[in-house]
Design a protein around this motif. Structure first.
Motif, PDB file in Angstrom:
ATOM      1  N   GLU A  16       0.642  -1.202   0.112  1.00 41.61           N
ATOM      2  CA  GLU A  16      -0.190   0.034   0.051  1.00 41.61           C
ATOM      3  C   GLU A  16       0.853   1.438   0.006  1.00 41.61           C
ATOM      4  OE1 GLU A  16      -3.335   0.417  -0.309  1.00 41.61           O
ATOM      5  OE2 GLU A  16      -3.286  -1.941  -0.638  1.00 41.61           O
ATOM      6  N   LYS A  17       2.085   1.314   0.526  1.00 40.68           N
ATOM      7  CA  LYS A  17       2.978   2.401   0.762  1.00 40.68           C
ATOM      8  C   LYS A  17       3.294   2.778  -0.577  1.00 40.68           C
ATOM      9  CE  LYS A  17       6.720   1.781   3.011  1.00 40.68           C
ATOM     10  NZ  LYS A  17       7.931   1.296   3.776  1.00 40.68           N
ATOM     11  N   TYR A  18       3.314   1.961  -1.429  1.00 38.22           N
ATOM     12  CA  TYR A  18       3.712   2.318  -3.003  1.00 38.22           C
ATOM     13  C   TYR A  18       2.904   2.819  -4.009  1.00 38.22           C
ATOM     14  CZ  TYR A  18       8.085   0.106  -0.700  1.00 38.22           C
ATOM     15  OH  TYR A  18       9.008   0.003   0.160  1.00 38.22           O
ATOM     16  N   LYS A  19       1.527   2.814  -3.460  1.00 40.87           N
ATOM     17  CA  LYS A  19       0.340   3.125  -4.188  1.00 40.87           C
ATOM     18  C   LYS A  19       0.145   4.541  -3.930  1.00 40.87           C
ATOM     19  CE  LYS A  19      -1.884  -1.429  -4.573  1.00 40.87           C
ATOM     20  NZ  LYS A  19      -2.796  -2.109  -3.893  1.00 40.87           N
ATOM     21  N   PRO A  20      -0.339   5.417  -5.075  1.00 41.21           N
ATOM     22  CA  PRO A  20      -0.849   6.701  -4.660  1.00 41.21           C
ATOM     23  C   PRO A  20      -1.858   6.869  -3.704  1.00 41.21           C
ATOM     24  CG  PRO A  20      -1.503   6.104  -6.956  1.00 41.21           C
ATOM     25  CD  PRO A  20      -0.640   4.826  -6.471  1.00 41.21           C
ATOM     26  N   PRO A  21      -1.652   7.897  -2.898  1.00 39.42           N
ATOM     27  CA  PRO A  21      -2.632   7.775  -1.720  1.00 39.42           C
ATOM     28  C   PRO A  21      -3.960   8.143  -2.247  1.00 39.42           C
ATOM     29  CG  PRO A  21      -1.323   9.904  -1.947  1.00 39.42           C
ATOM     30  CD  PRO A  21      -0.748   8.909  -2.992  1.00 39.42           C
ATOM     31  N   LYS A  22      -5.013   7.368  -1.558  1.00 43.00           N
ATOM     32  CA  LYS A  22      -6.306   7.454  -1.889  1.00 43.00           C
ATOM     33  C   LYS A  22      -6.874   8.637  -1.240  1.00 43.00           C
ATOM     34  CE  LYS A  22      -7.097   2.611  -2.415  1.00 43.00           C
ATOM     35  NZ  LYS A  22      -7.687   1.508  -1.553  1.00 43.00           N
ATOM     36  N   LEU A  55      -9.304  10.763   1.036  1.00 42.91           N
ATOM     37  CA  LEU A  55     -10.035  10.222   2.234  1.00 42.91           C
ATOM     38  C   LEU A  55     -11.581  10.071   2.005  1.00 42.91           C
ATOM     39  CD1 LEU A  55      -8.207  12.195   5.094  1.00 42.91           C
ATOM     40  CD2 LEU A  55      -8.259   9.915   4.748  1.00 42.91           C
TER      41      LEU A  55
END
Ligand code: SF4
Length: 507
Positions: free
Chosen positions: A343-349, A351
């Motif tokens: 998840e760390k490497y995915k673009p932030p979703k 909120l």
């Protein structure tokens, strides 16, 4: 000034060619030639011919089969291109003894003999088994959705198709009216001709839909819900893929882990792979019994499959068959500690802006729920199951949500018509830990389960990669399930024969 060797195009030359010497041991064409000449019984094709005492001699099925399989192995799928290759390519001439069937003969051969192709597939599988290329330690099943010779524009439920026919009729009336008005004014002959052609085309299309609706019943799914029919190929299906919606077939292959031999290949016009697991494995069992290879291949061989095949019904069936199966569910990767960092490497979703269940007031004793706007929700599901967990579901009255000033914060889409729903899950201990789904999760999440499942990718993906990218299979060219199924089996044959050639089992 540089000097070049002269080129003489006006000279004559005789090039001696021995067809037999063109087929070199160790190559695909050698294995193909050897199998068709010496190993495979092709008498199943005899039933398609009725020229014992009359008519012209037919092309030998082994010649046509060699031509077609060799063409598929070279990424040539159209019958006209195969015909040209037979005239121009020395390898095709060598394999066929310089037979030069025309495209109609080739196309008819492929489309009219699916049952005989099934027999050839079995015979080649037997050779693979006898050559020790099939380990029977683990099978992996997977599928790919491919377009076929039908357009999704001609798909729809019966109501949708009837509406399309009415729309065409309206367009025809409109065009006729405009055409008559033009006529009265003294029409432009070119325009008149074009309009007449358009009207005839629309009339043909409308007639085609009406005839289809008259002669075909609605297509129903396993739960009795109507599925979209297709006017051109009723057995094909509208399929959702990663690259959009297509009209076609789901081609499924069961592959052995030892050398990625395809042990069963079938194509079906259904959108969900889930419903194909049982019939395909039943046919695989029947095939192994018919070949005298194993009385119970399900009990003998481990099976792996991805989440597309995960369902309670399939898990139950596999348990009944005593099959050691490893079927992933949708959250398998999420539970895997090795992917915890992913998840760390995915673009932030962004909120979530909507209220979460904890923003609602839930009373587990009274079984009541109040939303942030103070409205009481009604209970409409005491034991709903989501991702293997059981919970209680509440829905807000439509009349409360419609005028609510908190809509933007509460609903997924501020403009949606449906009211808010919320689920409160029962605590873990109240779950039933030994449901089939939970048992499979425990099994596949174990160290041993993960180790076994990790081999699935290397087992089942190579055949799809080989056929789709090396052999250029990006669509089926036929219509009707049986014909498409036969074409998919021909590709599976190409893959298996290639394996026989590469592992030196022939030649
Ligand atoms: S949108 Fe409906 S559920 Fe949400 S706060 Fe308003 S009334 Fe309550």
């Amino acid at each position: 000034m540089p000097r070049y060797k002269p080129v003489n195009l006006a000279q004559d030359a005789f090039v001696p060619v021995c067809f037999e010497k063109q087929i070199l041991p160790g190559t695909f064409e050698y294995a193909l030639h050897h199998l068709m000449e010496h190993k495979v019984d092709l008498s199943a094709f005899d039933a398609y011919y009725d020229n014992d005492n009359r008519g012209a001699r037919a092309y030998d099925p082994k010649v046509l089969l060699k031509i077609v399989l060799f063409a598929y192995s070279r990424g040539i799928i159209g019958s006209r291109r195969i015909e040209r290759a037979c005239r121009e390519n020395i390898q095709f001439m060598a394999l066929s003894g310089q037979a030069m069937p025309d495209h109609a003969t080739i196309a008819a051969f492929i489309s009219r003999s699916p049952e005989a192709i099934q027999t050839v597939f079995q015979e080649v599988l037997l050779v693979c088994e006898q050559s020790g290329l099939v380990g029977r330690e683990m099978f992996a099943i997977d599928g790919v959705k491919l377009p076929s010779n039908a357009s999704k524009e001609w798909s729809g439920t019966h109501d949708e198709l009837a509406a399309k026919a009415r729309k065409l009729d309206r367009a025809i009336r409109r065009m006729l009216k405009a055409h008559r008005a033009e006529d009265e004014k003294g029409e432009d002959p070119d325009l008149g001709h074009y309009t007449r052609q358009q009207i005839e085309k629309l009339e043909r299309q409308s007639r085609k839909i009406k005839a289809f609706l008259k002669h075909n019943a609605p297509k129903l799914g396993p739960k009795g819900k109507e599925r979209k029919s297709n006017v051109t190929d009723q057995e094909s299906a509208k399929l959702a893929t990663g690259k959009g919606v297509i009209q076609g077939y789901t081609a499924v292959a069961v592959t052995d882990a030892k050398h990625q031999i395809i042990v069963e290949a079938q194509a079906h016009g259904v959108p969900q792979e889930q419903e194909l697991l049982q019939p395909i494995l039943e046919d695989l069992q029947a095939q192994y019994q018919a070949l005298g290879l194993s009385p119970n291949i399900h009990g003998q061989t481990r099976l792996t499959a991805d989440a597309g095949f995960h369902s309670t019904a399939n898990l139950q069936w596999l348990e009944d068959e005593y099959c050691d199966a490893y079927i992933a569910d949708n959250r398998f990767r999420k539970r895997d500690p090795r992917f915890a960092e992913a998840e760390k490497y995915k673009p932030p979703k962004p909120l979530p802006k909507r209220f979460r269940p904890r923003d609602f007031r839930y009373d587990p004793d009274q079984l009541t729920c109040t939303c942030p706007a103070g409205k009481a929700l009604y209970r409409n599901g005491a034991n709903v199951r989501i991702n293997g967990r059981t919970g209680i579901k509440f829905t807000a009255p439509k009349s409360a949500c419609e005028p609510c000033h908190l809509r933007a914060k509460c609903l997924q889409d501020e403009h949606q018509k449906s009211p808010r729903q919320v689920v409160f899950f029962h605590p873990k201990e109240e779950q039933q830990p030994q449901s089939l789904i939970d048992k499979m999760k425990q099994k596949i999440d174990s160290l041993r389960g993960r180790m076994i499942y990790s081999r699935r990718l290397g087992t089942v993906e190579p055949p799809f990669g080989n056929l789709r990218y090396h052999k250029g299979l990006n669509r089926f060219t036929l219509r009707g399930r049986k014909k498409v199924d036969g074409q998919w089996k021909l590709y599976a044959l190409v893959h298996n024969i290639e394996k026989l050639a590469h592992y030196g089992a022939i030649g």
